[in-house]
Design an enzyme around this catalytic site. Structure first.
Site, PDB file in Angstrom:
ATOM      1  N   SER A 180       0.788  -1.230   0.000  1.00 60.48           N
ATOM      2  CA  SER A 180       0.000   0.000   0.000  1.00 60.48           C
ATOM      3  C   SER A 180       0.820   1.280   0.000  1.00 60.48           C
ATOM      4  O   SER A 180       0.333   2.320  -0.439  1.00 60.48           O
ATOM      5  CB  SER A 180      -0.935   0.008   1.212  1.00 60.48           C
ATOM      6  N   HIS A 208      -5.396  -3.893  -1.741  1.00 57.50           N
ATOM      7  CA  HIS A 208      -5.179  -2.937  -2.832  1.00 57.50           C
ATOM      8  C   HIS A 208      -5.098  -3.617  -4.192  1.00 57.50           C
ATOM      9  O   HIS A 208      -4.785  -2.968  -5.192  1.00 57.50           O
ATOM     10  CB  HIS A 208      -3.919  -2.116  -2.566  1.00 57.50           C
ATOM     11  N   LYS A 239     -12.384  -0.438  -0.615  1.00 57.95           N
ATOM     12  CA  LYS A 239     -11.579   0.386  -1.520  1.00 57.95           C
ATOM     13  C   LYS A 239     -12.211   0.381  -2.910  1.00 57.95           C
ATOM     14  O   LYS A 239     -13.153   1.116  -3.153  1.00 57.95           O
ATOM     15  CB  LYS A 239     -10.128  -0.099  -1.508  1.00 57.95           C
TER      16      LYS A 239
END
Length: 392
Positions: A180, A208, A239
């Site tokens: 990240s 991610h 996300k």
């Protein structure tokens, strides 16, 4: 009181070091352009990779779920908090990830805490990349397993650790799929090969990578064609998926074990039905089209190339996470503040999140950024970068 004096001393130290930050209160929803103190700012730090927070199908699904179920689930999953919408989401997630089963948690952070603390015992060893996310580190701390750290993506060191830990009952190799802070991708094929050679379990956190890597955003396992060879896949719904939550994807037996042992799952009220419905709609949007993921990568690759051409140090980035390495913490934060003055929000990230000399602003490019947005960002970054001597 004494304890408040101690807290004040810590805060004063952060201020002297230039690391103190006040939380910014935004006056609009997560989007490409957001309002701060009455001013429109180009958002370059959001994890809303695909822009799904405003997708009409997700909003409609949330609204319909509220009408049908109300605003809350009323209980933990093991009592009355598992509604049919939760089960439907888990079935769809398992299909999406290509696994037997999936289990949804209330956040990505608690997913790692619950999964790691459940599968690891005192006779086991967990082997972790040194740059893994804080939720992995905290999840490991909750276990009584032995702990080994290998240098970032260093496969020689990983192999040495696997060799020396053969006496343990179970060996679990844990890695982020996408790291990240640097935006680089784990060498998953090499990790899997070593794990198979030394009879270890592979555990990948795709926070991610979910919605970013792989066909239609299925993650790093799909990206490398490793289906059936990665034992535990962790994903986030917070996300690219556009809502909130996390999940474990893997074997049905793993799911059943976690239902009985994972404390965040057992002792937290389940997702509000509207959130579960939103996540389900997002997965269906991804399954239906790769357009958003394609646009995300086109934007990210073009933007990174242009930053490098200007002379910025983007570190090891190979994904839509693109850091600009500044170095000193105080200078990093001044750079971030100056970018905000120029109309861009790019969060400064400094020690202890990253090494003391590796302060950076972390840019995140999304599918929703237009060419005009990115041109505006490049122009401001070039101007401010020259002011700070980062580029010539």
């Amino acid at each position: 009181m004494g304890y408040l004096d101690d807290l004040a001393s810590d805060i004063d130290g952060w201020k002297r070091d230039g690391r103190y930050r006040k939380i910014k209160v935004w006056e609009s929803g997560s989007d490409t352009w957001m309002t701060l103190n009455g001013r429109r700012i180009l958002q370059m730090s959001s994890n809303n990779y695909l822009g799904l927070t405003h997708h009409p199908k997700l909003k409609e699904a949330a609204s319909q779920a509220i009408d049908k179920y109300g605003v809350g689930s009323g209980s933990v999953r093991t009592i009355t908090g598992t509604l049919d919408i939760h089960e439907e989401l888990e079935i769809e997630l398992a299909t999406f990830k290509g696994t037997e089963a999936a289990l949804v948690f209330q956040s990505g952070f608690t997913t790692n805490q619950g999964a790691l603390s459940s599968i690891l015992g005192p006779d086991d060893v967990v082997i972790s990349d040194e740059l893994n996310h804080a939720s992995i580190i905290d999840g490991i701390r909750l276990t009584k397993a032995s702990r080994k750290i290998y240098a970032h993506k260093d496969m020689d060191q990983l192999e040495a650790v696997l060799k020396e830990t053969q006496h343990h009952r179970k060996r679990v190799v844990v890695t982020d799929g996408v790291f990240s802070m640097d935006g680089d991708i784990a060498p998953l094929p090499a990790i899997v090969q070593l794990a198979e050679t030394y009879d270890a379990i592979v555990y990948v956190d795709d926070a991610h990578a979910s919605g970013v890597l792989g066909k239609n955003g299925k993650g790093s396992t799909d990206h490398f064609g490793l289906h059936g060879r990665v034992h535990i896949q962790i994903g986030t719904l917070s996300k690219a998926i556009g809502a909130v939550g996390g999940y474990v994807a893997g074997a049905q037996l793993l799911k059943e074990h976690l239902i009985h042992t994972a404390r965040p799952f057992l002792f937290s009220t389940s997702q509000p039905p509207a959130v579960a419905a939103t996540c389900l709609a997002a997965i269906r949007v991804l399954q239906g089209s790769a357009d958003l993921v394609t646009r995300l990568w086109d934007n990210a690759n073009d933007f990174r190339t242009q930053l490098k051409q200007l002379g910025f140090d983007t570190g090891a980035s190979e994904t839509p996470i693109i850091p600009i390495i500044v170095g000193d913490p105080a200078r990093t934060m001044r750079f971030s503040d100056r970018l905000l003055e120029a109309g861009i929000f790019a969060q400064g990230i400094v020690y202890p999140t990253v090494a003391m000399d590796k302060g950076r602003v972390r840019l995140i490019v999304t599918a929703q950024h237009t060419k005009e947005d990115l041109a505006f960002a490049l122009n401001a970054l070039q101007q401010v970068g020259r002011e700070f001597g980062l580029i010539s």
